[in-house]
Scaffold this motif. Structure first.
Motif, PDB file in Angstrom:
ATOM      1  N   THR A   1      98.226  44.356  46.672  1.00 58.53           N
ATOM      2  CA  THR A   1      97.040  45.187  46.803  1.00 58.53           C
ATOM      3  C   THR A   1      96.064  44.375  47.641  1.00 58.53           C
ATOM      4  OG1 THR A   1      96.034  44.312  44.782  1.00 58.53           O
ATOM      5  CG2 THR A   1      97.311  46.363  44.577  1.00 58.53           C
ATOM      6  N   ALA A   2      95.181  45.080  48.341  1.00 57.66           N
ATOM      7  CA  ALA A   2      94.204  44.394  49.190  1.00 57.66           C
ATOM      8  C   ALA A   2      92.950  45.242  49.310  1.00 57.66           C
ATOM      9  CB  ALA A   2      94.796  44.133  50.571  1.00 57.66           C
ATOM     10  N   ARG A   3      91.841  44.567  49.516  1.00 56.75           N
ATOM     11  CA  ARG A   3      90.562  45.210  49.838  1.00 56.75           C
ATOM     12  C   ARG A   3      90.410  45.173  51.342  1.00 56.75           C
ATOM     13  NH1 ARG A   3      88.396  48.680  46.585  1.00 56.75           N
ATOM     14  NH2 ARG A   3      88.862  47.958  44.509  1.00 56.75           N
ATOM     15  N   ALA A   4      90.146  46.331  51.932  1.00 56.56           N
ATOM     16  CA  ALA A   4      90.002  46.432  53.382  1.00 56.56           C
ATOM     17  C   ALA A   4      88.538  46.573  53.747  1.00 56.56           C
ATOM     18  CB  ALA A   4      90.782  47.633  53.888  1.00 56.56           C
ATOM     19  N   SER A   5      88.161  45.961  54.868  1.00 59.42           N
ATOM     20  CA  SER A   5      86.794  46.100  55.369  1.00 59.42           C
ATOM     21  C   SER A   5      86.830  46.218  56.884  1.00 59.42           C
ATOM     22  CB  SER A   5      85.939  44.909  54.939  1.00 59.42           C
ATOM     23  OG  SER A   5      86.453  43.707  55.475  1.00 59.42           O
ATOM     24  N   GLY A   6      85.827  46.901  57.405  1.00 55.42           N
ATOM     25  CA  GLY A   6      85.725  47.095  58.842  1.00 55.42           C
ATOM     26  C   GLY A   6      85.823  48.563  59.196  1.00 55.42           C
ATOM     27  N   ASP A   7      85.931  48.826  60.480  1.00 53.24           N
ATOM     28  CA  ASP A   7      86.031  50.183  61.002  1.00 53.24           C
ATOM     29  C   ASP A   7      87.477  50.430  61.415  1.00 53.24           C
ATOM     30  OD1 ASP A   7      85.281  52.692  61.900  1.00 53.24           O
ATOM     31  OD2 ASP A   7      84.485  51.955  63.812  1.00 53.24           O
ATOM     32  N   ALA A   8      88.166  51.287  60.689  1.00 48.05           N
ATOM     33  CA  ALA A   8      89.599  51.503  60.907  1.00 48.05           C
ATOM     34  C   ALA A   8      89.875  52.320  62.167  1.00 48.05           C
ATOM     35  CB  ALA A   8      90.201  52.214  59.695  1.00 48.05           C
ATOM     36  N   HIS A   9      90.830  51.829  62.957  1.00 52.25           N
ATOM     37  CA  HIS A   9      91.327  52.522  64.153  1.00 52.25           C
ATOM     38  C   HIS A   9      92.834  52.341  64.198  1.00 52.25           C
ATOM     39  CE1 HIS A   9      87.277  52.913  65.781  1.00 52.25           C
ATOM     40  NE2 HIS A   9      87.096  51.626  65.523  1.00 52.25           N
ATOM     41  N   PRO A  10      93.602  53.414  64.454  1.00 53.70           N
ATOM     42  CA  PRO A  10      95.050  53.235  64.543  1.00 53.70           C
ATOM     43  C   PRO A  10      95.412  52.412  65.767  1.00 53.70           C
ATOM     44  CG  PRO A  10      94.462  55.477  65.127  1.00 53.70           C
ATOM     45  CD  PRO A  10      93.209  54.796  64.671  1.00 53.70           C
ATOM     46  N   GLY A  11      96.326  51.505  65.575  1.00 50.66           N
ATOM     47  CA  GLY A  11      96.798  50.680  66.672  1.00 50.66           C
ATOM     48  C   GLY A  11      98.274  50.433  66.510  1.00 50.66           C
ATOM     49  N   ASP A  12      98.803  49.611  67.371  1.00 51.71           N
ATOM     50  CA  ASP A  12     100.189  49.187  67.275  1.00 51.71           C
ATOM     51  C   ASP A  12     101.113  50.396  67.246  1.00 51.71           C
ATOM     52  OD1 ASP A  12     102.060  46.940  65.170  1.00 51.71           O
ATOM     53  OD2 ASP A  12     101.821  46.903  67.329  1.00 51.71           O
TER      54      ASP A  12
ATOM     55  N   LEU B   1     100.989  53.122  65.053  1.00 49.47           N
ATOM     56  CA  LEU B   1     100.470  54.241  64.268  1.00 49.47           C
ATOM     57  C   LEU B   1      99.707  55.205  65.178  1.00 49.47           C
ATOM     58  CD1 LEU B   1      99.054  52.306  61.172  1.00 49.47           C
ATOM     59  CD2 LEU B   1     101.296  53.406  61.410  1.00 49.47           C
ATOM     60  N   VAL B   2      99.793  56.491  64.856  1.00 51.39           N
ATOM     61  CA  VAL B   2      99.047  57.490  65.632  1.00 51.39           C
ATOM     62  C   VAL B   2      97.822  58.004  64.885  1.00 51.39           C
ATOM     63  CG1 VAL B   2     101.027  58.229  67.006  1.00 51.39           C
ATOM     64  CG2 VAL B   2     100.531  59.374  64.838  1.00 51.39           C
ATOM     65  N   GLU B   3      97.762  57.720  63.581  1.00 48.86           N
ATOM     66  CA  GLU B   3      96.665  58.235  62.772  1.00 48.86           C
ATOM     67  C   GLU B   3      96.499  57.351  61.541  1.00 48.86           C
ATOM     68  OE1 GLU B   3      95.792  62.269  60.084  1.00 48.86           O
ATOM     69  OE2 GLU B   3      97.645  62.112  61.226  1.00 48.86           O
ATOM     70  N   LEU B   4      95.261  57.207  61.099  1.00 50.48           N
ATOM     71  CA  LEU B   4      94.949  56.562  59.826  1.00 50.48           C
ATOM     72  C   LEU B   4      94.197  57.558  58.966  1.00 50.48           C
ATOM     73  CD1 LEU B   4      93.653  53.070  60.998  1.00 50.48           C
ATOM     74  CD2 LEU B   4      95.831  53.559  59.880  1.00 50.48           C
ATOM     75  N   GLN B   5      94.479  57.522  57.660  1.00 49.45           N
ATOM     76  CA  GLN B   5      93.764  58.410  56.749  1.00 49.45           C
ATOM     77  C   GLN B   5      93.575  57.729  55.406  1.00 49.45           C
ATOM     78  OE1 GLN B   5      95.109  62.472  56.680  1.00 49.45           O
ATOM     79  NE2 GLN B   5      94.251  62.830  54.660  1.00 49.45           N
ATOM     80  N   TRP B   6      92.365  57.888  54.845  1.00 50.71           N
ATOM     81  CA  TRP B   6      92.065  57.393  53.507  1.00 50.71           C
ATOM     82  C   TRP B   6      92.365  58.512  52.518  1.00 50.71           C
ATOM     83  CZ3 TRP B   6      91.000  52.414  52.663  1.00 50.71           C
ATOM     84  CH2 TRP B   6      90.530  51.640  53.725  1.00 50.71           C
ATOM     85  N   PHE B   7      93.116  58.197  51.467  1.00 51.80           N
ATOM     86  CA  PHE B   7      93.508  59.176  50.459  1.00 51.80           C
ATOM     87  C   PHE B   7      92.923  58.809  49.100  1.00 51.80           C
ATOM     88  CE2 PHE B   7      96.845  59.517  53.596  1.00 51.80           C
ATOM     89  CZ  PHE B   7      97.148  60.873  53.637  1.00 51.80           C
ATOM     90  N   GLU B   8      92.450  59.818  48.384  1.00 51.18           N
ATOM     91  CA  GLU B   8      92.140  59.636  46.971  1.00 51.18           C
ATOM     92  C   GLU B   8      93.478  59.412  46.266  1.00 51.18           C
ATOM     93  OE1 GLU B   8      89.209  59.469  45.588  1.00 51.18           O
ATOM     94  OE2 GLU B   8      88.073  59.999  47.382  1.00 51.18           O
ATOM     95  N   PRO B   9      93.522  58.563  45.238  1.00 53.27           N
ATOM     96  CA  PRO B   9      94.802  58.323  44.555  1.00 53.27           C
ATOM     97  C   PRO B   9      95.498  59.595  44.077  1.00 53.27           C
ATOM     98  CG  PRO B   9      93.217  56.667  43.902  1.00 53.27           C
ATOM     99  CD  PRO B   9      92.465  57.678  44.733  1.00 53.27           C
ATOM    100  N   ALA B  10      94.762  60.580  43.624  1.00 51.43           N
ATOM    101  CA  ALA B  10      95.364  61.826  43.139  1.00 51.43           C
ATOM    102  C   ALA B  10      95.854  62.722  44.276  1.00 51.43           C
ATOM    103  CB  ALA B  10      94.362  62.588  42.280  1.00 51.43           C
ATOM    104  N   GLU B  11      95.522  62.385  45.513  1.00 49.09           N
ATOM    105  CA  GLU B  11      95.884  63.220  46.656  1.00 49.09           C
ATOM    106  C   GLU B  11      96.841  62.529  47.622  1.00 49.09           C
ATOM    107  OE1 GLU B  11      92.077  64.233  48.272  1.00 49.09           O
ATOM    108  OE2 GLU B  11      91.583  65.538  46.587  1.00 49.09           O
ATOM    109  N   LEU B  12      97.525  61.495  47.166  1.00 51.11           N
ATOM    110  CA  LEU B  12      98.492  60.794  48.030  1.00 51.11           C
ATOM    111  C   LEU B  12      99.617  61.734  48.439  1.00 51.11           C
ATOM    112  CD1 LEU B  12      98.652  57.406  46.149  1.00 51.11           C
ATOM    113  CD2 LEU B  12      97.901  57.733  48.511  1.00 51.11           C
ATOM    114  N   PRO B  13     100.200  61.523  49.608  1.00 48.30           N
ATOM    115  CA  PRO B  13     101.319  62.358  50.032  1.00 48.30           C
ATOM    116  C   PRO B  13     102.491  62.273  49.054  1.00 48.30           C
ATOM    117  CG  PRO B  13     100.523  61.001  51.847  1.00 48.30           C
ATOM    118  CD  PRO B  13      99.838  60.521  50.614  1.00 48.30           C
ATOM    119  N   ALA B  14     103.299  63.317  49.040  1.00 46.92           N
ATOM    120  CA  ALA B  14     104.500  63.355  48.220  1.00 46.92           C
ATOM    121  C   ALA B  14     105.490  62.311  48.727  1.00 46.92           C
ATOM    122  CB  ALA B  14     105.128  64.743  48.285  1.00 46.92           C
TER     123      ALA B  14
END
Length: 170
Positions: A119-130, A132-145
């Motif tokens: 587990t990790a704590r993230a800080s900063g302004d997220a931008h997809p790189g490398d 990845l084409v997209e980044l998204q923050w999910f609520e734990p109850a709304e994680l993808p299947a």
């Protein structure tokens, strides 16, 4: 399919090789090649209010599916150094690793990856790189299947991360 299944000739001298258990051997020059797991590091990155960051993969394997940030270790790199580097490359975020969740084995492009997860704590302004084409923050109850996750062990990693109390205030 294992890492050495496609090998027919010695990479040193070019002669035919022989498969012996978990390795290949060249009788002509003595070369021995082993099928070892490839180490990787990944994190369940928590941001504000306990949301979890996932990235949509640009490339195979798993193109279009959701991915935990992370990647492969360089030959001379410690796992947490690799984790920080990979997350910076993929998300532009800095992390503070918190808790080691465990290890999983995952088939990946003809190899087996030894996945080390934190587990990790993230800080900063997220931008997809490398890759990845997209980044998204999910609520734990709304994680993808699980079917929407890029790799089979991710459901277990996410479950392990969500069973632990979150450190810090966010």
């Amino acid at each position: 399919m294992g890492a050495l299944d496609g090998w027919r000739f010695c990479p040193i001298c070019g002669e035919a090789i022989e498969k012996v258990e978990d390795r290949v051997e060249c009788r002509a020059c003595g070369y021995v090649g082993y099928a070892n797991a490839v180490p990787g590091a990944e994190a369940v990155c928590f941001g504000t209010a306990g949301r979890i960051l996932l990235g949509r993969r640009a490339c195979e394997p798993g193109a279009g599916l959701w991915d935990l940030p992370g990647g492969f270790l360089h030959e001379d790199e410690l796992p947490l150094d690799a984790l920080r580097r990979e997350i910076r490359e993929e998300t532009a975020l800095e992390i503070e690793a918190e808790e080691f969740l465990g290890h999983w084995l995952e088939p990946y492009d003809g190899r087996i990856v030894l996945c080390l997860a934190w587990t990790a704590r993230a800080s900063g302004d997220a931008h997809p790189g490398d890759d990845l084409v997209e980044l998204q923050w999910f609520e734990p109850a709304e994680l993808p299947a699980p079917a929407e996750l890029a790799f089979t062990h991710y459901a277990a990693v996410l479950a392990a991360a969500l069973r632990r109390p979150l450190g810090g205030a966010a």
